[in-house]
Write a protein that holds these residues in place. Sequence first.
Motif, PDB file in Angstrom:
ATOM      1  N   LEU A 254       0.848  -1.196   0.000  1.00  0.00           N
ATOM      2  CA  LEU A 254       0.000   0.000   0.000  1.00  0.00           C
ATOM      3  C   LEU A 254       0.881   1.242   0.000  1.00  0.00           C
ATOM      4  O   LEU A 254       1.712   1.423   0.902  1.00  0.00           O
ATOM      5  N   LEU A 255       0.696   2.095  -1.021  1.00  0.00           N
ATOM      6  CA  LEU A 255       1.485   3.319  -1.157  1.00  0.00           C
ATOM      7  C   LEU A 255       0.566   4.512  -1.372  1.00  0.00           C
ATOM      8  O   LEU A 255      -0.526   4.384  -1.937  1.00  0.00           O
ATOM      9  N   ARG A 256       1.032   5.669  -0.943  1.00  0.00           N
ATOM     10  CA  ARG A 256       0.303   6.920  -1.191  1.00  0.00           C
ATOM     11  C   ARG A 256       0.715   7.452  -2.560  1.00  0.00           C
ATOM     12  O   ARG A 256       1.900   7.690  -2.800  1.00  0.00           O
ATOM     13  N   LYS A 257      -0.271   7.626  -3.449  1.00  0.00           N
ATOM     14  CA  LYS A 257       0.022   8.094  -4.798  1.00  0.00           C
ATOM     15  C   LYS A 257      -1.054   9.065  -5.265  1.00  0.00           C
ATOM     16  O   LYS A 257      -2.221   8.966  -4.856  1.00  0.00           O
ATOM     17  N   ALA A 262     -11.876   9.889 -12.676  1.00  0.00           N
ATOM     18  CA  ALA A 262     -12.799  10.368 -13.714  1.00  0.00           C
ATOM     19  C   ALA A 262     -12.613  11.858 -13.984  1.00  0.00           C
ATOM     20  O   ALA A 262     -12.240  12.635 -13.099  1.00  0.00           O
ATOM     21  N   ASP A 263     -12.865  12.245 -15.247  1.00  0.00           N
ATOM     22  CA  ASP A 263     -12.794  13.643 -15.695  1.00  0.00           C
ATOM     23  C   ASP A 263     -11.396  14.234 -15.518  1.00  0.00           C
ATOM     24  O   ASP A 263     -11.240  15.439 -15.307  1.00  0.00           O
ATOM     25  N   ASN A 264     -10.375  13.367 -15.599  1.00  0.00           N
ATOM     26  CA  ASN A 264      -8.975  13.793 -15.503  1.00  0.00           C
ATOM     27  C   ASN A 264      -8.642  14.510 -14.197  1.00  0.00           C
ATOM     28  O   ASN A 264      -7.687  15.292 -14.122  1.00  0.00           O
ATOM     29  N   LYS A 265      -9.431  14.255 -13.172  1.00  0.00           N
ATOM     30  CA  LYS A 265      -9.143  14.828 -11.861  1.00  0.00           C
ATOM     31  C   LYS A 265      -8.157  13.929 -11.121  1.00  0.00           C
ATOM     32  O   LYS A 265      -8.190  12.718 -11.240  1.00  0.00           O
ATOM     33  N   SER A 266      -7.290  14.555 -10.347  1.00  0.00           N
ATOM     34  CA  SER A 266      -6.291  13.801  -9.585  1.00  0.00           C
ATOM     35  C   SER A 266      -6.669  13.770  -8.108  1.00  0.00           C
ATOM     36  O   SER A 266      -7.091  14.783  -7.541  1.00  0.00           O
ATOM     37  N   LEU A 267      -6.539  12.612  -7.522  1.00  0.00           N
ATOM     38  CA  LEU A 267      -6.784  12.440  -6.092  1.00  0.00           C
ATOM     39  C   LEU A 267      -5.567  11.783  -5.465  1.00  0.00           C
ATOM     40  O   LEU A 267      -4.912  10.945  -6.083  1.00  0.00           O
ATOM     41  N   SER A 268      -5.285  12.160  -4.225  1.00  0.00           N
ATOM     42  CA  SER A 268      -4.236  11.488  -3.469  1.00  0.00           C
ATOM     43  C   SER A 268      -4.866  10.284  -2.783  1.00  0.00           C
ATOM     44  O   SER A 268      -5.726  10.435  -1.903  1.00  0.00           O
ATOM     45  N   LEU A 269      -4.461   9.095  -3.209  1.00  0.00           N
ATOM     46  CA  LEU A 269      -5.071   7.865  -2.703  1.00  0.00           C
ATOM     47  C   LEU A 269      -4.003   6.905  -2.193  1.00  0.00           C
ATOM     48  O   LEU A 269      -2.825   7.030  -2.525  1.00  0.00           O
ATOM     49  N   GLU A 307     -10.346   0.021 -10.489  1.00  0.00           N
ATOM     50  CA  GLU A 307     -11.605  -0.618 -10.094  1.00  0.00           C
ATOM     51  C   GLU A 307     -11.452  -1.454  -8.832  1.00  0.00           C
ATOM     52  O   GLU A 307     -12.430  -2.044  -8.361  1.00  0.00           O
ATOM     53  N   HIS A 308     -10.245  -1.507  -8.281  1.00  0.00           N
ATOM     54  CA  HIS A 308     -10.019  -2.311  -7.083  1.00  0.00           C
ATOM     55  C   HIS A 308     -10.871  -1.776  -5.936  1.00  0.00           C
ATOM     56  O   HIS A 308     -11.091  -0.574  -5.795  1.00  0.00           O
ATOM     57  N   VAL A 309     -11.351  -2.676  -5.088  1.00  0.00           N
ATOM     58  CA  VAL A 309     -12.259  -2.299  -4.009  1.00  0.00           C
ATOM     59  C   VAL A 309     -11.640  -1.263  -3.077  1.00  0.00           C
ATOM     60  O   VAL A 309     -12.343  -0.383  -2.559  1.00  0.00           O
ATOM     61  N   LEU A 310     -10.330  -1.307  -2.858  1.00  0.00           N
ATOM     62  CA  LEU A 310      -9.686  -0.333  -1.978  1.00  0.00           C
ATOM     63  C   LEU A 310      -9.728   1.069  -2.578  1.00  0.00           C
ATOM     64  O   LEU A 310      -9.955   2.059  -1.875  1.00  0.00           O
ATOM     65  N   VAL A 311      -9.513   1.152  -3.882  1.00  0.00           N
ATOM     66  CA  VAL A 311      -9.536   2.440  -4.568  1.00  0.00           C
ATOM     67  C   VAL A 311     -10.955   2.985  -4.620  1.00  0.00           C
ATOM     68  O   VAL A 311     -11.196   4.167  -4.344  1.00  0.00           O
ATOM     69  N   GLN A 312     -11.912   2.132  -4.979  1.00  0.00           N
ATOM     70  CA  GLN A 312     -13.300   2.574  -5.057  1.00  0.00           C
ATOM     71  C   GLN A 312     -13.829   3.014  -3.702  1.00  0.00           C
ATOM     72  O   GLN A 312     -14.608   3.964  -3.606  1.00  0.00           O
ATOM     73  N   TYR A 313     -13.391   2.355  -2.646  1.00  0.00           N
ATOM     74  CA  TYR A 313     -13.779   2.741  -1.286  1.00  0.00           C
ATOM     75  C   TYR A 313     -13.361   4.177  -0.990  1.00  0.00           C
ATOM     76  O   TYR A 313     -14.142   4.978  -0.465  1.00  0.00           O
ATOM     77  N   GLN A 314     -12.135   4.516  -1.349  1.00  0.00           N
ATOM     78  CA  GLN A 314     -11.626   5.870  -1.082  1.00  0.00           C
ATOM     79  C   GLN A 314     -12.291   6.913  -1.975  1.00  0.00           C
ATOM     80  O   GLN A 314     -12.552   8.034  -1.536  1.00  0.00           O
ATOM     81  N   ILE A 315     -12.579   6.541  -3.228  1.00  0.00           N
ATOM     82  CA  ILE A 315     -13.262   7.478  -4.131  1.00  0.00           C
ATOM     83  C   ILE A 315     -14.681   7.748  -3.617  1.00  0.00           C
ATOM     84  O   ILE A 315     -15.146   8.890  -3.612  1.00  0.00           O
ATOM     85  N   GLU A 316     -15.357   6.692  -3.180  1.00  0.00           N
ATOM     86  CA  GLU A 316     -16.703   6.866  -2.614  1.00  0.00           C
ATOM     87  C   GLU A 316     -16.655   7.773  -1.385  1.00  0.00           C
ATOM     88  O   GLU A 316     -17.508   8.657  -1.206  1.00  0.00           O
TER      89      GLU A 316
END
Length: 332
Positions: A254-257, A262-269, A307-316
């Motif tokens: 697990l790394l911070r990146k 969506a819509d070319n927006k960047s998130l720190s996840l 689409e990984h569940v960890l990524v989708q969890y943080q986006i939600e």
Amino acid sequence: MRALPRDVTISIGVMWTMWNKLLIKTIPSKFVHEIRKFSVSKMAKSRFEYVKSFEQSDTLLKNCWIVVRVDGKGFHKFCDVHGFDKPNDRRGLNLMSLAAVNVMLEFNEIVVGYGQSDEYSFVFKRDSTVYERRRDKLVSYVASLFTAAYIFNWQYIFKDSLPLKYPPAFDARAVLYPTDENLRDYLSWRQADVHINNLYNTTFWNLVASGLTNAEAETRLRKTLSSDKNEILFSEFNINYNNEPAMYRKGTVLLRKKVTVADNKSLSLIVPIFDDMIGDKFWQTHPELLDGKAKSNDPFDIGADIEHVLVQYQIEKHNKRKEGMKRKHETS
């Protein structure tokens, strides 16, 4: 000590009452509460506060990497009771990683998390000052938060397909590594452990599924090398071990990146990466792990793992927070 006469005791009580009335009349009300709080606390603590001297503070040495490793207690039984798939249950592993994400969201000082089976390692910065580097505070908080997050997110992973039958337990320990090489060797050791255990378990449970008893499968695998197990899998079950999911063979990093969504927006996840940490390539690809000053403005290409569940969890979670702030702004 001889007790005070009753009339003297009454006089002291009367004087204390008059003092309180004088406070109210002559001193601004905002100060009265603090004065009373100070007086009462000093009176209450003066007799008993000596017991604090029994507390022992274990401060972790400065300028060392802090690794807090969480381990499941009695997890063989826990997995059996809940009917986890063998040799690997993807949902169970994702739940471990989701609990780890919650820990990393709480502690910005964690630079990398690494998990496999029922354990997770959290690497804190060399210069981390969290809890003044007190071992007991750090270990107890990480273990309790991880356990709580595991239970809290059970429903998110399993939905209604599997009820939680009893709460799991995790312990934790903190270990110091003074050099970058020591830290790399530690993570390499844990990843090598994944390979050894998963190769054995994959072969073992395929033998059991073919009709052997547990004892017979153990006997069959006794004193075998990795090459022998690979041969059994390929010749008897048509399984190329190298084609097994990387998460099972290498564990989850697990790394911070910064990630483009969506819509070319960047998130720190906090993103899951299934890669080899033993060689140099991993550390060259992610130089910021050992060198906190190394930064990259380019978003990390997470590919299909978006689409990984960890990524989708943080986006939600991000979208819910954003929507809540929007509603608050509209009503204010």
